[in-house]
Design a protein around this motif. Structure first.
Motif, short mmCIF file in Angstrom:
data_model
loop_
_atom_site.label_atom_id
_atom_site.label_comp_id
_atom_site.label_asym_id
_atom_site.label_seq_id
_atom_site.Cartn_x
_atom_site.Cartn_y
_atom_site.Cartn_z
N THR A 108 -32.09 -40.93 12.17
CA THR A 108 -32.53 -42.22 12.68
C THR A 108 -31.36 -42.92 13.37
O THR A 108 -30.21 -42.47 13.28
N GLU A 109 -31.66 -44.02 14.06
CA GLU A 109 -30.60 -44.72 14.78
C GLU A 109 -29.54 -45.25 13.82
O GLU A 109 -28.36 -45.27 14.14
N GLY A 110 -29.95 -45.66 12.64
CA GLY A 110 -28.99 -46.11 11.64
C GLY A 110 -28.66 -47.59 11.76
O GLY A 110 -29.06 -48.27 12.70
N VAL A 111 -27.94 -48.06 10.78
CA VAL A 111 -27.57 -49.47 10.69
C VAL A 111 -26.06 -49.56 10.46
O VAL A 111 -25.52 -48.81 9.65
N TYR A 112 -25.41 -50.49 11.16
CA TYR A 112 -23.98 -50.70 10.96
C TYR A 112 -23.71 -52.05 10.31
O TYR A 112 -24.30 -53.07 10.68
N ARG A 113 -22.83 -52.06 9.35
CA ARG A 113 -22.26 -53.28 8.78
C ARG A 113 -20.78 -53.04 8.53
O ARG A 113 -20.39 -51.92 8.15
N PRO A 114 -19.94 -54.02 8.69
CA PRO A 114 -18.51 -53.82 8.43
C PRO A 114 -18.20 -53.70 6.94
O PRO A 114 -17.17 -53.13 6.57
N HIS A 115 -19.09 -54.22 6.10
CA HIS A 115 -18.92 -54.14 4.66
C HIS A 115 -20.29 -53.94 4.02
O HIS A 115 -21.29 -54.47 4.51
N TRP A 116 -20.32 -53.16 2.93
CA TRP A 116 -21.60 -52.89 2.25
C TRP A 116 -21.47 -53.15 0.76
O TRP A 116 -20.44 -52.88 0.15
N THR A 117 -22.56 -53.67 0.19
CA THR A 117 -22.74 -53.70 -1.26
C THR A 117 -23.96 -52.86 -1.57
O THR A 117 -24.72 -52.48 -0.66
N ILE A 118 -24.16 -52.55 -2.83
CA ILE A 118 -25.37 -51.81 -3.20
C ILE A 118 -26.61 -52.58 -2.75
O ILE A 118 -27.58 -52.00 -2.23
N GLU A 119 -26.57 -53.90 -2.91
CA GLU A 119 -27.72 -54.73 -2.52
C GLU A 119 -27.95 -54.70 -1.01
O GLU A 119 -29.09 -54.71 -0.53
#
Length: 308
Positions: free
Chosen positions: A257-268
Protein backbone atom coordinates in the motif's frame (compact mmCIF):
# COMPACT_ATOMS: atom_id res chain seq x y z
CA UNK A 1 3.44 -15.67 -34.99
CA UNK A 2 6.46 -17.79 -35.86
CA UNK A 3 6.69 -21.05 -33.90
CA UNK A 4 8.78 -20.62 -30.77
CA UNK A 5 11.34 -23.40 -30.85
CA UNK A 6 14.23 -24.70 -28.76
CA UNK A 7 16.51 -26.06 -31.47
CA UNK A 8 20.04 -26.40 -30.12
CA UNK A 9 18.93 -25.81 -26.54
CA UNK A 10 19.41 -28.27 -23.68
CA UNK A 11 16.78 -28.46 -20.96
CA UNK A 12 16.95 -30.16 -17.56
CA UNK A 13 13.56 -30.91 -16.01
CA UNK A 14 13.28 -32.40 -12.54
CA UNK A 15 10.31 -34.57 -11.64
CA UNK A 16 9.71 -35.10 -15.35
CA UNK A 17 8.52 -38.68 -15.24
CA UNK A 18 4.87 -37.95 -14.60
CA UNK A 19 2.28 -35.20 -14.49
CA UNK A 20 3.41 -31.63 -15.06
CA UNK A 21 7.09 -32.44 -15.56
CA UNK A 22 6.29 -35.02 -18.20
CA UNK A 23 4.13 -32.50 -20.06
CA UNK A 24 6.96 -29.95 -19.95
CA UNK A 25 9.51 -32.47 -21.21
CA UNK A 26 7.35 -33.66 -24.09
CA UNK A 27 6.50 -30.12 -25.20
CA UNK A 28 10.06 -28.77 -25.10
CA UNK A 29 11.35 -31.87 -26.87
CA UNK A 30 8.67 -31.52 -29.54
CA UNK A 31 9.92 -27.96 -30.10
CA UNK A 32 13.52 -29.12 -30.60
CA UNK A 33 15.05 -29.14 -27.11
CA UNK A 34 17.35 -31.91 -25.97
CA UNK A 35 16.03 -32.94 -22.57
CA UNK A 36 17.39 -34.48 -19.39
CA UNK A 37 14.37 -36.23 -17.89
CA UNK A 38 15.08 -36.41 -14.17
CA UNK A 39 12.83 -38.52 -11.95
CA UNK A 40 13.37 -40.95 -9.10
CA UNK A 41 10.12 -42.68 -9.94
CA UNK A 42 9.22 -42.53 -6.28
CA UNK A 43 5.90 -42.67 -4.48
CA UNK A 44 4.08 -39.42 -3.81
CA UNK A 45 5.49 -39.23 -0.26
CA UNK A 46 9.00 -39.31 -1.65
CA UNK A 47 9.94 -42.71 -0.20
CA UNK A 48 11.98 -44.43 -2.90
CA UNK A 49 11.44 -47.85 -1.33
CA UNK A 50 7.69 -47.37 -0.83
CA UNK A 51 5.08 -49.03 -3.06
CA UNK A 52 4.91 -47.16 -6.34
CA UNK A 53 8.60 -46.38 -6.62
CA UNK A 54 9.84 -47.10 -10.13
CA UNK A 55 13.20 -46.02 -11.52
CA UNK A 56 12.00 -46.78 -15.06
CA UNK A 57 9.60 -43.81 -15.01
CA UNK A 58 12.13 -41.34 -16.40
CA UNK A 59 13.17 -43.76 -19.12
CA UNK A 60 9.58 -44.17 -20.28
CA UNK A 61 9.38 -40.44 -21.01
CA UNK A 62 12.73 -40.58 -22.79
CA UNK A 63 11.36 -43.43 -24.91
CA UNK A 64 8.35 -41.30 -25.86
CA UNK A 65 10.57 -38.41 -26.87
CA UNK A 66 12.95 -40.57 -28.89
CA UNK A 67 10.05 -42.36 -30.60
CA UNK A 68 8.76 -38.96 -31.71
CA UNK A 69 12.14 -38.08 -33.20
CA UNK A 70 13.57 -36.08 -30.30
CA UNK A 71 16.65 -36.35 -28.10
CA UNK A 72 16.55 -37.09 -24.39
CA UNK A 73 18.32 -38.97 -21.63
CA UNK A 74 17.06 -40.26 -18.32
CA UNK A 75 18.49 -39.32 -14.93
CA UNK A 76 17.48 -40.71 -11.54
CA UNK A 77 19.62 -38.65 -9.16
CA UNK A 78 17.88 -36.99 -6.23
CA UNK A 79 17.49 -33.22 -6.02
CA UNK A 80 17.46 -33.55 -2.22
CA UNK A 81 21.26 -33.52 -1.87
CA UNK A 82 23.92 -31.15 -3.23
CA UNK A 83 25.61 -34.13 -4.88
CA UNK A 84 22.36 -35.12 -6.57
CA UNK A 85 21.72 -31.62 -7.83
CA UNK A 86 25.20 -31.44 -9.32
CA UNK A 87 24.83 -34.86 -10.93
CA UNK A 88 21.53 -33.89 -12.60
CA UNK A 89 23.05 -30.81 -14.22
CA UNK A 90 26.28 -32.65 -15.00
CA UNK A 91 24.28 -35.20 -16.98
CA UNK A 92 23.37 -32.43 -19.43
CA UNK A 93 26.92 -31.12 -19.57
CA UNK A 94 28.38 -34.58 -20.10
CA UNK A 95 25.89 -35.47 -22.84
CA UNK A 96 25.60 -32.19 -24.73
CA UNK A 97 28.16 -29.81 -23.25
CA UNK A 98 25.66 -27.17 -22.13
CA UNK A 99 22.55 -26.34 -20.12
CA UNK A 100 20.19 -23.64 -21.35
CA UNK A 101 16.98 -24.36 -19.45
CA UNK A 102 16.34 -25.59 -15.93
CA UNK A 103 12.83 -26.40 -14.73
CA UNK A 104 12.59 -27.53 -11.12
CA UNK A 105 9.34 -29.43 -10.85
CA UNK A 106 10.22 -32.36 -8.55
CA UNK A 107 7.99 -32.60 -5.51
CA UNK A 108 6.44 -34.77 -2.83
CA UNK A 109 3.60 -34.45 -0.35
CA UNK A 110 3.37 -35.26 3.35
CA UNK A 111 0.39 -33.72 5.08
CA UNK A 112 0.40 -32.43 8.62
CA UNK A 113 -0.62 -29.44 10.73
CA UNK A 114 1.81 -27.13 12.50
CA UNK A 115 1.10 -28.86 15.80
CA UNK A 116 1.28 -32.41 14.54
CA UNK A 117 3.86 -32.50 11.74
CA UNK A 118 6.84 -34.71 12.49
CA UNK A 119 10.39 -33.56 11.96
CA UNK A 120 10.94 -36.30 9.42
CA UNK A 121 7.94 -35.22 7.35
CA UNK A 122 8.98 -31.57 7.56
CA UNK A 123 12.48 -32.21 6.29
CA UNK A 124 11.44 -34.75 3.65
CA UNK A 125 9.37 -32.09 1.88
CA UNK A 126 11.78 -29.20 2.44
CA UNK A 127 14.63 -31.33 1.08
CA UNK A 128 12.88 -31.93 -2.24
CA UNK A 129 10.96 -28.72 -2.91
CA UNK A 130 13.12 -26.05 -1.27
CA UNK A 131 16.65 -27.40 -0.89
CA UNK A 132 16.17 -29.34 -4.10
CA UNK A 133 15.49 -26.10 -5.93
CA UNK A 134 18.65 -24.54 -4.52
CA UNK A 135 20.76 -27.60 -5.30
CA UNK A 136 19.87 -27.65 -9.00
CA UNK A 137 19.88 -23.85 -9.38
CA UNK A 138 23.32 -23.60 -7.80
CA UNK A 139 24.65 -26.36 -10.06
CA UNK A 140 23.20 -24.79 -13.21
CA UNK A 141 23.87 -21.16 -12.39
CA UNK A 142 27.62 -21.13 -12.99
CA UNK A 143 27.51 -22.80 -16.41
CA UNK A 144 24.62 -20.57 -17.46
CA UNK A 145 26.29 -17.32 -16.37
CA UNK A 146 29.61 -18.36 -17.91
CA UNK A 147 27.80 -19.07 -21.20
CA UNK A 148 25.92 -15.77 -21.05
CA UNK A 149 22.51 -17.39 -21.31
CA UNK A 150 20.01 -19.32 -19.23
CA UNK A 151 16.35 -19.72 -18.39
CA UNK A 152 15.28 -21.04 -14.97
CA UNK A 153 11.71 -21.88 -14.00
CA UNK A 154 10.93 -22.73 -10.39
CA UNK A 155 7.63 -24.12 -9.12
CA UNK A 156 5.49 -22.51 -6.46
CA UNK A 157 1.85 -23.11 -5.53
CA UNK A 158 -1.23 -21.23 -4.40
CA UNK A 159 -0.84 -23.36 -1.28
CA UNK A 160 2.48 -21.69 -0.65
CA UNK A 161 1.56 -18.14 -1.59
CA UNK A 162 -1.88 -18.07 0.03
CA UNK A 163 -1.50 -20.94 2.48
CA UNK A 164 -3.46 -24.12 2.99
CA UNK A 165 -4.25 -26.04 6.13
CA UNK A 166 -2.31 -29.21 6.97
CA UNK A 167 0.36 -28.46 4.36
CA UNK A 168 2.83 -26.38 6.35
CA UNK A 169 5.95 -28.13 5.01
CA UNK A 170 4.72 -27.71 1.44
CA UNK A 171 3.65 -24.11 2.06
CA UNK A 172 7.02 -23.12 3.53
CA UNK A 173 8.82 -24.64 0.55
CA UNK A 174 6.63 -23.10 -2.11
CA UNK A 175 6.60 -19.60 -0.66
CA UNK A 176 10.41 -19.71 -0.51
CA UNK A 177 10.56 -20.07 -4.30
CA UNK A 178 9.81 -16.35 -4.58
CA UNK A 179 12.97 -15.37 -2.71
CA UNK A 180 15.19 -17.84 -4.56
CA UNK A 181 13.81 -16.78 -7.93
CA UNK A 182 14.24 -13.07 -7.24
CA UNK A 183 17.85 -13.49 -6.18
CA UNK A 184 18.66 -15.70 -9.15
CA UNK A 185 17.02 -13.12 -11.42
CA UNK A 186 19.07 -10.31 -9.88
CA UNK A 187 22.36 -12.19 -9.95
CA UNK A 188 21.69 -13.46 -13.47
CA UNK A 189 20.63 -10.11 -14.89
CA UNK A 190 24.04 -9.20 -16.29
CA UNK A 191 24.40 -12.63 -17.93
CA UNK A 192 21.03 -12.99 -19.68
CA UNK A 193 20.05 -15.62 -17.14
CA UNK A 194 16.37 -15.16 -16.38
CA UNK A 195 14.54 -16.84 -13.51
CA UNK A 196 10.79 -16.96 -13.00
CA UNK A 197 8.24 -18.93 -11.02
CA UNK A 198 5.36 -20.99 -12.39
CA UNK A 199 2.37 -21.33 -10.06
CA UNK A 200 0.57 -24.28 -11.66
CA UNK A 201 -2.76 -25.90 -11.03
CA UNK A 202 -3.32 -29.30 -12.61
CA UNK A 203 -4.80 -32.67 -11.75
CA UNK A 204 -1.82 -34.94 -11.08
CA UNK A 205 -0.91 -37.57 -8.49
CA UNK A 206 -0.88 -34.80 -5.88
CA UNK A 207 -4.67 -34.62 -6.24
CA UNK A 208 -5.08 -38.17 -4.95
CA UNK A 209 -7.78 -38.29 -2.29
CA UNK A 210 -9.43 -35.04 -3.39
CA UNK A 211 -12.93 -34.83 -4.86
CA UNK A 212 -12.24 -33.51 -8.34
CA UNK A 213 -15.65 -34.34 -9.80
CA UNK A 214 -16.58 -30.66 -10.12
CA UNK A 215 -13.20 -29.48 -11.42
CA UNK A 216 -12.99 -27.95 -14.92
CA UNK A 217 -10.43 -29.42 -17.33
CA UNK A 218 -7.05 -29.16 -15.57
CA UNK A 219 -4.65 -31.29 -17.54
CA UNK A 220 -0.91 -30.67 -17.18
CA UNK A 221 -0.87 -29.87 -20.90
CA UNK A 222 -2.71 -26.61 -20.12
CA UNK A 223 0.23 -25.45 -18.00
CA UNK A 224 3.07 -26.65 -20.23
CA UNK A 225 2.89 -23.81 -22.80
CA UNK A 226 3.29 -21.23 -20.02
CA UNK A 227 6.44 -22.97 -18.82
CA UNK A 228 7.56 -23.18 -22.44
CA UNK A 229 7.22 -19.40 -22.77
CA UNK A 230 9.14 -18.77 -19.54
CA UNK A 231 11.86 -21.13 -20.76
CA UNK A 232 12.17 -19.57 -24.22
CA UNK A 233 14.98 -17.27 -25.31
CA UNK A 234 12.48 -14.56 -26.29
CA UNK A 235 10.81 -14.41 -22.87
CA UNK A 236 11.22 -10.78 -21.71
CA UNK A 237 10.39 -11.16 -18.01
CA UNK A 238 12.50 -12.19 -15.06
CA UNK A 239 11.79 -12.33 -11.33
CA UNK A 240 8.07 -12.82 -11.93
CA UNK A 241 5.44 -15.33 -10.82
CA UNK A 242 3.04 -16.57 -13.47
CA UNK A 243 -0.02 -18.59 -12.47
CA UNK A 244 -1.64 -21.14 -14.75
CA UNK A 245 -4.74 -23.02 -13.65
CA UNK A 246 -7.64 -24.52 -15.62
CA UNK A 247 -6.76 -22.49 -18.71
CA UNK A 248 -6.35 -19.16 -16.88
CA UNK A 249 -2.95 -17.44 -16.98
CA UNK A 250 -2.18 -14.50 -14.68
CA UNK A 251 0.72 -12.64 -13.15
CA UNK A 252 1.02 -12.84 -9.36
CA UNK A 253 3.11 -10.32 -7.43
CA UNK A 254 3.94 -8.83 -4.06
CA UNK A 255 2.48 -5.35 -3.61
CA UNK A 256 2.53 -2.62 -0.97
CA UNK A 257 0.00 0.00 0.00
CA UNK A 258 1.04 3.64 -0.25
CA UNK A 259 1.73 3.70 3.47
CA UNK A 260 1.70 6.40 6.10
CA UNK A 261 4.58 8.57 7.32
CA UNK A 262 5.00 10.11 10.75
CA UNK A 263 8.23 11.45 12.27
CA UNK A 264 7.39 9.74 15.56
CA UNK A 265 5.16 6.77 16.41
CA UNK A 266 3.48 5.40 19.51
CA UNK A 267 1.57 2.14 19.70
CA UNK A 268 -1.62 4.21 19.75
CA UNK A 269 -0.52 6.10 16.62
CA UNK A 270 -0.05 2.79 14.79
CA UNK A 271 -3.51 1.65 15.87
CA UNK A 272 -5.06 4.91 14.71
CA UNK A 273 -3.28 4.75 11.34
CA UNK A 274 -4.15 1.11 10.69
CA UNK A 275 -7.02 1.82 8.30
CA UNK A 276 -4.85 4.23 6.32
CA UNK A 277 -1.88 1.92 5.84
CA UNK A 278 -4.22 -0.96 5.00
CA UNK A 279 -5.89 1.12 2.29
CA UNK A 280 -5.49 -0.66 -1.07
CA UNK A 281 -6.64 2.27 -3.18
CA UNK A 282 -3.06 2.79 -4.37
CA UNK A 283 -0.75 -0.19 -4.61
CA UNK A 284 2.93 -0.24 -5.49
CA UNK A 285 4.48 -3.10 -7.45
CA UNK A 286 8.22 -2.55 -7.11
CA UNK A 287 9.17 -5.55 -9.24
CA UNK A 288 12.60 -7.15 -9.57
CA UNK A 289 14.48 -4.32 -7.89
CA UNK A 290 11.90 -4.04 -5.13
CA UNK A 291 14.48 -4.31 -2.37
CA UNK A 292 16.14 -1.08 -3.46
CA UNK A 293 12.93 0.60 -4.62
CA UNK A 294 11.11 -0.14 -1.34
CA UNK A 295 13.93 1.50 0.62
CA UNK A 296 14.12 4.45 -1.76
CA UNK A 297 10.37 5.04 -1.66
CA UNK A 298 10.35 4.90 2.14
CA UNK A 299 13.27 7.34 2.33
CA UNK A 300 11.58 9.77 -0.09
CA UNK A 301 8.36 9.69 1.94
CA UNK A 302 10.34 10.38 5.12
CA UNK A 303 12.21 13.26 3.47
CA UNK A 304 9.02 14.78 2.07
CA UNK A 305 7.31 14.45 5.44
CA UNK A 306 10.19 16.05 7.28
CA UNK A 307 10.19 18.98 4.83
CA UNK A 308 6.44 19.49 5.03
Amino acid sequence: MEEMRFDGRVAVITGAGRGLGRAYALLLAARGARVVVNDLGGAIRGDLDAPGADVSVAQSVVDEIVAAGGEAIANTDSVATPEGGKAIVQAALDQWGRIDVLVHNAGNVRYGSIRALSGADLHAVLDVHLLGAFHVVQAAFGPMCDAGYGRIVLTSSVGGLYGNENCVNYGISKSAMLGLSNIAALEGEAHDVKCNVIVPGAVTRMAEGLDISQYPPMEPELVAPVVGWLAHESCPVTGEMIASMAGRVARMFVAETEGVYRPHWTIEDVAAASDAFHDKAKLHDFGLHGHVDHIGYSFRMATAGADA
